[in-house]
Write an enzyme that holds these catalytic residues in place. Structure first.
Site, PDB file in Angstrom:
ATOM      1  N   GLY A 165       0.832  -1.206   0.000  1.00  0.00           N
ATOM      2  CA  GLY A 165       0.000   0.000   0.000  1.00  0.00           C
ATOM      3  C   GLY A 165       0.864   1.252   0.000  1.00  0.00           C
ATOM      4  O   GLY A 165       0.515   2.262   0.610  1.00  0.00           O
ATOM      5  N   ARG A 189       0.346   5.669  -1.886  1.00  0.00           N
ATOM      6  CA  ARG A 189      -0.200   6.952  -1.419  1.00  0.00           C
ATOM      7  C   ARG A 189      -0.349   6.900   0.118  1.00  0.00           C
ATOM      8  O   ARG A 189      -0.084   5.871   0.739  1.00  0.00           O
ATOM      9  CB  ARG A 189      -1.565   7.226  -2.070  1.00  0.00           C
ATOM     10  CG  ARG A 189      -2.600   6.150  -1.812  1.00  0.00           C
ATOM     11  CD  ARG A 189      -3.958   6.525  -2.416  1.00  0.00           C
ATOM     12  NE  ARG A 189      -4.991   5.574  -2.005  1.00  0.00           N
ATOM     13  CZ  ARG A 189      -5.412   4.569  -2.745  1.00  0.00           C
ATOM     14  NH1 ARG A 189      -4.910   4.372  -3.936  1.00  0.00           N
ATOM     15  NH2 ARG A 189      -6.345   3.746  -2.280  1.00  0.00           N
ATOM     16  N   SER A 221      -4.998  -0.147  13.504  1.00  0.00           N
ATOM     17  CA  SER A 221      -5.892   1.003  13.683  1.00  0.00           C
ATOM     18  C   SER A 221      -6.332   0.982  15.141  1.00  0.00           C
ATOM     19  O   SER A 221      -6.306  -0.080  15.785  1.00  0.00           O
ATOM     20  CB  SER A 221      -7.128   0.851  12.783  1.00  0.00           C
ATOM     21  OG  SER A 221      -8.132   1.780  13.146  1.00  0.00           O
ATOM     22  N   TYR A 229     -14.315  -3.896   9.280  1.00  0.00           N
ATOM     23  CA  TYR A 229     -12.988  -3.248   9.400  1.00  0.00           C
ATOM     24  C   TYR A 229     -12.389  -3.525  10.788  1.00  0.00           C
ATOM     25  O   TYR A 229     -11.225  -3.943  10.906  1.00  0.00           O
ATOM     26  CB  TYR A 229     -13.144  -1.744   9.173  1.00  0.00           C
ATOM     27  CG  TYR A 229     -11.863  -0.956   9.229  1.00  0.00           C
ATOM     28  CD1 TYR A 229     -10.912  -1.048   8.213  1.00  0.00           C
ATOM     29  CD2 TYR A 229     -11.592  -0.086  10.290  1.00  0.00           C
ATOM     30  CE1 TYR A 229      -9.729  -0.311   8.260  1.00  0.00           C
ATOM     31  CE2 TYR A 229     -10.416   0.657  10.340  1.00  0.00           C
ATOM     32  CZ  TYR A 229      -9.490   0.536   9.319  1.00  0.00           C
ATOM     33  OH  TYR A 229      -8.322   1.270   9.368  1.00  0.00           O
ATOM     34  N   LYS A 232      -8.956  -5.593  11.838  1.00  0.00           N
ATOM     35  CA  LYS A 232      -7.834  -4.946  12.538  1.00  0.00           C
ATOM     36  C   LYS A 232      -7.604  -5.578  13.917  1.00  0.00           C
ATOM     37  O   LYS A 232      -6.458  -5.646  14.383  1.00  0.00           O
ATOM     38  CB  LYS A 232      -8.076  -3.440  12.651  1.00  0.00           C
ATOM     39  CG  LYS A 232      -8.098  -2.719  11.288  1.00  0.00           C
ATOM     40  CD  LYS A 232      -6.752  -2.751  10.573  1.00  0.00           C
ATOM     41  CE  LYS A 232      -6.723  -1.859   9.343  1.00  0.00           C
ATOM     42  NZ  LYS A 232      -5.423  -1.849   8.662  1.00  0.00           N
TER      43      LYS A 232
HETATM   44  P1  NDP Z   1      -5.208   4.970   1.426  1.00  0.00           P
HETATM   45  O1  NDP Z   1      -6.508   4.520   0.919  1.00  0.00           O
HETATM   46  O2  NDP Z   1      -4.746   6.339   1.133  1.00  0.00           O
HETATM   47  O3  NDP Z   1      -4.059   3.945   0.956  1.00  0.00           O
HETATM   48  C1  NDP Z   1      -4.249   2.580   1.061  1.00  0.00           C
HETATM   49  C2  NDP Z   1      -3.151   1.874   0.307  1.00  0.00           C
HETATM   50  O4  NDP Z   1      -3.401   0.457   0.352  1.00  0.00           O
HETATM   51  C3  NDP Z   1      -3.124   2.278  -1.152  1.00  0.00           C
HETATM   52  O5  NDP Z   1      -1.799   2.347  -1.625  1.00  0.00           O
HETATM   53  C4  NDP Z   1      -3.863   1.136  -1.828  1.00  0.00           C
HETATM   54  O6  NDP Z   1      -3.448   1.041  -3.162  1.00  0.00           O
HETATM   55  C5  NDP Z   1      -3.408  -0.041  -0.992  1.00  0.00           C
HETATM   56  N1  NDP Z   1      -4.284  -1.199  -1.108  1.00  0.00           N
HETATM   57  C6  NDP Z   1      -5.607  -1.292  -0.838  1.00  0.00           C
HETATM   58  N2  NDP Z   1      -6.057  -2.517  -1.131  1.00  0.00           N
HETATM   59  C7  NDP Z   1      -4.992  -3.225  -1.589  1.00  0.00           C
HETATM   60  C8  NDP Z   1      -4.812  -4.536  -2.055  1.00  0.00           C
HETATM   61  N3  NDP Z   1      -5.823  -5.414  -2.124  1.00  0.00           N
HETATM   62  N4  NDP Z   1      -3.587  -4.934  -2.447  1.00  0.00           N
HETATM   63  C9  NDP Z   1      -2.543  -4.076  -2.389  1.00  0.00           C
HETATM   64  N5  NDP Z   1      -2.644  -2.810  -1.964  1.00  0.00           N
HETATM   65  C10 NDP Z   1      -3.861  -2.391  -1.562  1.00  0.00           C
HETATM   66  O7  NDP Z   1      -5.245   4.720   3.004  1.00  0.00           O
HETATM   67  P2  NDP Z   1      -4.280   5.127   4.214  1.00  0.00           P
HETATM   68  O8  NDP Z   1      -2.938   5.485   3.721  1.00  0.00           O
HETATM   69  O9  NDP Z   1      -5.004   6.052   5.063  1.00  0.00           O
HETATM   70  O10 NDP Z   1      -4.247   3.717   4.978  1.00  0.00           O
HETATM   71  C11 NDP Z   1      -3.129   2.888   5.090  1.00  0.00           C
HETATM   72  C12 NDP Z   1      -3.350   1.909   6.227  1.00  0.00           C
HETATM   73  O11 NDP Z   1      -3.569   2.633   7.435  1.00  0.00           O
HETATM   74  C13 NDP Z   1      -4.553   0.998   6.042  1.00  0.00           C
HETATM   75  O12 NDP Z   1      -4.241  -0.308   6.496  1.00  0.00           O
HETATM   76  C14 NDP Z   1      -5.591   1.622   6.962  1.00  0.00           C
HETATM   77  O13 NDP Z   1      -6.539   0.685   7.428  1.00  0.00           O
HETATM   78  C15 NDP Z   1      -4.717   2.147   8.087  1.00  0.00           C
HETATM   79  N6  NDP Z   1      -5.340   3.204   8.849  1.00  0.00           N
HETATM   80  C16 NDP Z   1      -5.760   4.358   8.224  1.00  0.00           C
HETATM   81  C17 NDP Z   1      -6.416   5.326   8.961  1.00  0.00           C
HETATM   82  C18 NDP Z   1      -6.937   6.593   8.341  1.00  0.00           C
HETATM   83  O14 NDP Z   1      -7.645   7.342   9.021  1.00  0.00           O
HETATM   84  N7  NDP Z   1      -6.619   6.906   7.101  1.00  0.00           N
HETATM   85  C19 NDP Z   1      -6.655   5.157  10.417  1.00  0.00           C
HETATM   86  C20 NDP Z   1      -6.154   3.924  10.942  1.00  0.00           C
HETATM   87  C21 NDP Z   1      -5.534   2.997  10.182  1.00  0.00           C
HETATM   88  P3  NDP Z   1      -4.338   0.446  -4.360  1.00  0.00           P
HETATM   89  O15 NDP Z   1      -5.749   0.845  -4.114  1.00  0.00           O
HETATM   90  O16 NDP Z   1      -3.687   1.048  -5.551  1.00  0.00           O
HETATM   91  O17 NDP Z   1      -4.122  -1.037  -4.282  1.00  0.00           O
END
Ligand code: NDP
Length: 260
Positions: free
Chosen positions: A12, A15, A143, A156, A160
């Protein structure tokens, strides 16, 4: 530099939090493999860290829900870098909200398979070489929903909570082998995931985007969103040599929303 001669594999990483971690690690000298499903995003981050910090980097398209894709990504990284990762950041995740009664099994499976299953698959791929080397860092981005429940996020939160169970158990299994396994538990972070959450609140409640964002901010006693860079700063500590005593922990970065 804290991560010189280290290789980090970040899921991930295209971004949000994953990108911030790739930048923080590269700034400290780590080579990075950046993976996600959106090729253009991982390519941009891999190029950004190589250009800015002069580190070796590799963009890999990979869906963590699929064992074949995960194993292929690790094999490609091995070919490129000539070694497996020292540091694995299981960050790829999705978050959808819905009343439990309205959510279906597909939504349940999406969350379990991505957030928990992806963490399992990548850890399984990375661990053997860490054991062989006698050094490793596994950092799971969980999270505060991994510690406490909240309405609308049962799938979710379940995924987690599972990540924390995996983190704590594996940490004890590998503690004597130079490997630490920890989880970071952010509150609401200023990323696209939270923007999508705001859009969802607007669509479902008719609130303005500003009011929806205010509601999320107020969940923190600091009345603000956490930044991706704040999460990355903790990831850097856990990844570094100074972090070696921290193991099996689930550390909140949430301004004090959850106090355990
Ligand atoms: P974003 O949605 O901005 O980024 C998520 C990333 O995960 C992207 O790069 C996405 O890329 C990738 N991703 C999603 N599904 C898949 C998949 N099946 N295979 C590979 N890559 C995947 O979210 P955040 O940066 O905010 O979140 C990152 C982590 O932090 C997550 O685990 C989230 O649960 C956790 N988190 C976030 C919070 C928040 O408030 N934002 C709070 C607490 C925890 P692509 O879609 O191109 O695959």
């Amino acid at each position: 530099m804290k991560l010189e001669n280290k290789l980090a594999f970040i899921t991930g990483g295209g971004r949000g939090i994953g990108r911030a971690i790739a930048i923080a690690f590269a700034r400290e000298g780590a080579a990075v493999a950046v993976t996600a499903r959106t090729r253009v995003q991982v390519e941009a981050v891999a190029k950004e860290v190589a250009d800015q910090f002069g580190v070796d980097s590799l963009a890999l398209e990979c869906d963590v829900r699929n064992t074949g894709w995960v194993n292929d990504a690790f094999a490609l990284a091995l070919t490129h870098f000539g070694r497996g990762p020292d540091i694995l950041v299981n960050n790829a995740g999705i978050a959808e909200s819905e009343l439990f009664i309205k959510s279906d099994e597909l939504m349940w499976e999406r969350h379990l398979n991505t957030n928990l299953g992806g963490t399992f698959r990548c850890t399984h791929a990375a661990l053997p070489e860490m054991v062989e080397r006698g050094w490793g860092r596994i950092i799971n981005i969980a999270s505060i929903a991994g510690k406490t429940g909240a309405p609308y996020v049962s799938a979710y939160a379940a995924s987690k909570h599972g990540v924390l169970g995996l983190t704590r158990s594996l940490a004890l299994e590998v503690a004597a082998q130079g490997i630490t396994v920890n989880a970071i538990c952010p509150g609401y972070v200023d990323t696209e995931m939270t923007s999508r959450g705001v859009e969802n609140i607007v669509a479902k409640t008719g609130k303005s985007a500003e009011d929806a964002l205010t509601t999320l901010k107020k969940m923190s006693p600091q009345n603000r969103l956490v930044t991706a860079e704040e999460v990355a700063a903790l990831a850097l500590l856990l990844a570094s040599e100074e972090g070696r005593g921290i193991n099996g922990q689930a550390i909140n970065v949430d301004g004090g929303t959850v106090l355990f």
